[in-house]
Motif scaffolding. Structure first.
Motif, mmCIF file in Angstrom:
data_model
loop_
_atom_site.group_PDB
_atom_site.id
_atom_site.type_symbol
_atom_site.label_atom_id
_atom_site.label_comp_id
_atom_site.label_asym_id
_atom_site.label_seq_id
_atom_site.Cartn_x
_atom_site.Cartn_y
_atom_site.Cartn_z
ATOM 1 N N UNK A 194 31.059 -56.336 -83.159
ATOM 2 C CA UNK A 194 31.175 -54.976 -82.644
ATOM 3 C C UNK A 194 29.985 -54.138 -83.098
ATOM 4 N N UNK A 195 29.154 -53.728 -82.169
ATOM 5 C CA UNK A 195 27.969 -52.950 -82.514
ATOM 6 C C UNK A 195 26.856 -53.771 -83.128
ATOM 7 N N UNK A 196 26.957 -55.082 -83.065
ATOM 8 C CA UNK A 196 25.905 -55.947 -83.601
ATOM 9 C C UNK A 196 24.647 -55.797 -82.744
ATOM 10 N N UNK A 197 23.530 -55.462 -83.382
ATOM 11 C CA UNK A 197 22.299 -55.195 -82.667
ATOM 12 C C UNK A 197 21.798 -56.350 -81.833
ATOM 13 N N UNK A 198 22.195 -57.583 -82.185
ATOM 14 C CA UNK A 198 21.752 -58.738 -81.409
ATOM 15 C C UNK A 198 22.317 -58.697 -79.991
ATOM 16 N N UNK A 199 23.519 -58.128 -79.866
ATOM 17 C CA UNK A 199 24.181 -58.070 -78.571
ATOM 18 C C UNK A 199 24.167 -56.663 -77.973
ATOM 19 N N UNK A 200 24.551 -55.692 -78.782
ATOM 20 C CA UNK A 200 24.631 -54.301 -78.312
ATOM 21 C C UNK A 200 24.447 -53.386 -79.513
ATOM 22 N N UNK A 201 23.356 -52.645 -79.588
ATOM 23 C CA UNK A 201 23.105 -51.809 -80.770
ATOM 24 C C UNK A 201 24.079 -50.653 -80.925
ATOM 25 N N UNK A 202 24.771 -50.286 -79.846
ATOM 26 C CA UNK A 202 25.674 -49.135 -79.922
ATOM 27 C C UNK A 202 27.049 -49.501 -79.394
ATOM 28 N N UNK A 203 28.064 -49.055 -80.095
ATOM 29 C CA UNK A 203 29.437 -49.285 -79.674
ATOM 30 C C UNK A 203 29.775 -48.409 -78.465
ATOM 31 N N UNK A 204 29.115 -47.258 -78.366
ATOM 32 C CA UNK A 204 29.347 -46.303 -77.286
ATOM 33 C C UNK A 204 28.013 -45.971 -76.628
ATOM 34 N N UNK A 205 27.920 -46.153 -75.328
ATOM 35 C CA UNK A 205 26.640 -45.850 -74.665
ATOM 36 C C UNK A 205 26.783 -45.028 -73.386
ATOM 37 N N UNK A 206 28.018 -44.619 -73.048
ATOM 38 C CA UNK A 206 28.225 -43.748 -71.890
ATOM 39 C C UNK A 206 29.307 -42.726 -72.221
ATOM 40 N N UNK A 207 29.343 -41.659 -71.438
ATOM 41 C CA UNK A 207 30.447 -40.717 -71.514
ATOM 42 C C UNK A 207 30.672 -40.121 -70.125
ATOM 43 N N UNK A 208 31.906 -39.695 -69.877
ATOM 44 C CA UNK A 208 32.263 -39.130 -68.581
ATOM 45 C C UNK A 208 33.534 -38.314 -68.757
ATOM 46 N N UNK A 209 33.796 -37.465 -67.782
ATOM 47 C CA UNK A 209 35.037 -36.700 -67.798
ATOM 48 C C UNK A 209 36.114 -37.496 -67.061
ATOM 49 N N UNK A 210 37.317 -37.616 -67.625
ATOM 50 C CA UNK A 210 38.356 -38.426 -66.990
ATOM 51 C C UNK A 210 38.649 -38.038 -65.545
ATOM 52 N N UNK A 211 38.499 -36.750 -65.222
ATOM 53 C CA UNK A 211 38.775 -36.342 -63.844
ATOM 54 C C UNK A 211 37.742 -36.867 -62.852
ATOM 55 N N UNK A 212 36.641 -37.437 -63.359
ATOM 56 C CA UNK A 212 35.620 -37.992 -62.478
ATOM 57 C C UNK A 212 35.824 -39.480 -62.207
ATOM 58 N N UNK A 213 36.944 -40.025 -62.665
ATOM 59 C CA UNK A 213 37.257 -41.422 -62.386
ATOM 60 C C UNK A 213 38.049 -41.501 -61.084
ATOM 61 N N UNK A 214 37.538 -42.262 -60.128
ATOM 62 C CA UNK A 214 38.247 -42.531 -58.879
ATOM 63 C C UNK A 214 38.639 -44.002 -58.868
ATOM 64 N N UNK A 215 39.910 -44.259 -58.811
ATOM 65 C CA UNK A 215 40.407 -45.627 -58.908
ATOM 66 C C UNK A 215 40.451 -46.302 -57.540
ATOM 67 N N UNK A 216 40.163 -47.588 -57.542
ATOM 68 C CA UNK A 216 40.430 -48.392 -56.358
ATOM 69 C C UNK A 216 41.880 -48.851 -56.416
ATOM 70 N N UNK A 217 42.558 -48.908 -55.275
ATOM 71 C CA UNK A 217 43.939 -49.397 -55.283
ATOM 72 C C UNK A 217 44.004 -50.802 -55.883
ATOM 73 N N UNK A 218 45.108 -51.165 -56.518
ATOM 74 C CA UNK A 218 45.241 -52.527 -57.060
ATOM 75 C C UNK A 218 44.994 -53.564 -55.966
ATOM 76 N N UNK A 219 44.420 -54.667 -56.373
ATOM 77 C CA UNK A 219 44.136 -55.768 -55.455
ATOM 78 C C UNK A 219 43.115 -55.399 -54.372
#
Length: 334
Positions: free
Chosen positions: A132-157
């Motif tokens: 987790x956060x190992x620089x060999x794979x990913x230097x940061x555990x968190x690399x994006x942010x967004x507001x939950x109201x900006x998530x538009x879901x695709x219907x299941x399947x």
């Protein structure tokens, strides 16, 4: 800019690791038993109304992307399943974090005990938490942010059909989207004409975006600090106060009272939308009008667009509101 990217498989709607994905042997997931993305939609973990998370597609080419000024965009997410490539969600106005933002957000996670909870949940699926956060794979555990109201879901399947361009992509990359017309519709698809409808909107119950956080985000604090330095120079003899009566910054001079409302969104239209109502309430709702002249300043990180300027001009000239906009950038953006 719109992008397409793959996320690892998950059976909890990306709230915690489930070890339910079948991955190729050379992937981080197959070697560690989880993916950094598996907390992407843990909506109870919000900071100031922002959801922080990780996308492997953003992790690749991260430094060069920021150097080119690519700081935000819309991202369509898909995942691989035994039934085929499934569309998951579209996140609008998602921000790609720089190193200072990523470190500050993770520090917040650690103070609140969320990072320890992540480690516990990795243990629960017998994963290797040293990754987790190992620089060999990913230097940061968190690399994006967004507001939950900006998530538009695709219907299941919602699976990609034969001939869908997404069928040719396998790796975790951030791919510039040039086939918008071929994408299926999300539950929250926004119709350009904004025409009305006879029936009330459908209320889909299988996903929820959670409530807004109550704390200020790290970016908000950084902007307040930068604004403070500027105001000390501009108003050396004035009283500068933070968080008085919920106002981000108040400057009181001999002749005027200036209220500043800080919003760290990249979209200036949203900054204006969120800040103006608060500024009007702070200035006029609770107390008698100030004897001093009042100025109301919305503070954002980006320049106003021509449309933003026209809107602000209308509010100030036609409605006679004392509104202004001020740009204050994060230290890494200067």
């Amino acid at each position: 800019m719109s992008y397409l990217t793959r996320i690892c498989g998950n059976a909890s709607n990306w709230q915690y690791p489930t070890k339910s994905a079948a991955e190729a042997p050379d992937t981080f997931y197959s070697q560690h038993g989880y993916g950094h993305e598996e907390w992407l939609f843990r909506f109870e973990w919000q900071i100031g109304g922002w959801q922080y998370g990780f996308l492997q597609g953003v992790n690749k080419g991260w430094e060069s992307r920021l150097a080119r000024g690519e700081r935000a965009g819309d991202v369509v997410l898909y995942t691989l399943t035994p039934q085929g490539r499934r569309y998951v969600a579209r996140i609008r106005h998602i921000e790609f974090l720089d190193d200072a933002q990523g470190v500050a957000a993770l520090d917040h996670y650690k103070r609140l005990g969320w990072y320890d909870r992540m480690l516990q949940e990795i243990d629960a699926v017998n994963g290797d938490k040293s990754g987790l956060g190992n620089g060999e794979w990913a230097p940061y555990v968190l690399n994006v942010r967004f507001r939950p109201e900006d998530v538009e879901w695709y219907p299941p399947n919602t699976f990609a059909e034969a001939g869908d361009p997404v069928q040719q992509y396998n790796r975790y990359q951030l791919i510039e989207l040039n086939h918008e017309a071929s994408l299926p519709e999300t539950v929250g698809t926004r119709r350009p004409a904004r025409t009305g409808q006879i029936l009330p909107p459908t209320q889909d119950s299988y996903f929820t975006s959670g409530g807004s956080g109550r704390e200020c985000s790290p970016e908000h604090g950084m902007m307040q600090a930068a604004l403070h330095e500027e105001l000390k120079i501009e108003f050396p003899e004035s009283n500068i106060v933070f968080e008085e009566n919920f106002i981000d910054v108040t400057v009181t001079t001999e002749k005027e009272k200036i209220l500043f409302e800080v919003k760290s969104d990249f979209c200036t239209r949203r900054v204006l939308r969120l800040a103006i109502g608060q500024l009007l309430e702070y200035a006029y709702y609770w107390d008698e009008p100030s004897e001093k002249a009042v100025r109301l300043v919305a503070v954002g990180r980006t320049r106003l667009s021509p449309e933003d300027e026209r809107y602000l001009k209308y509010l100030t000239e036609k409605l006679n509101l004392p509104l202004e906009y001020r740009r204050v950038r994060l230290p890494s953006e200067v």
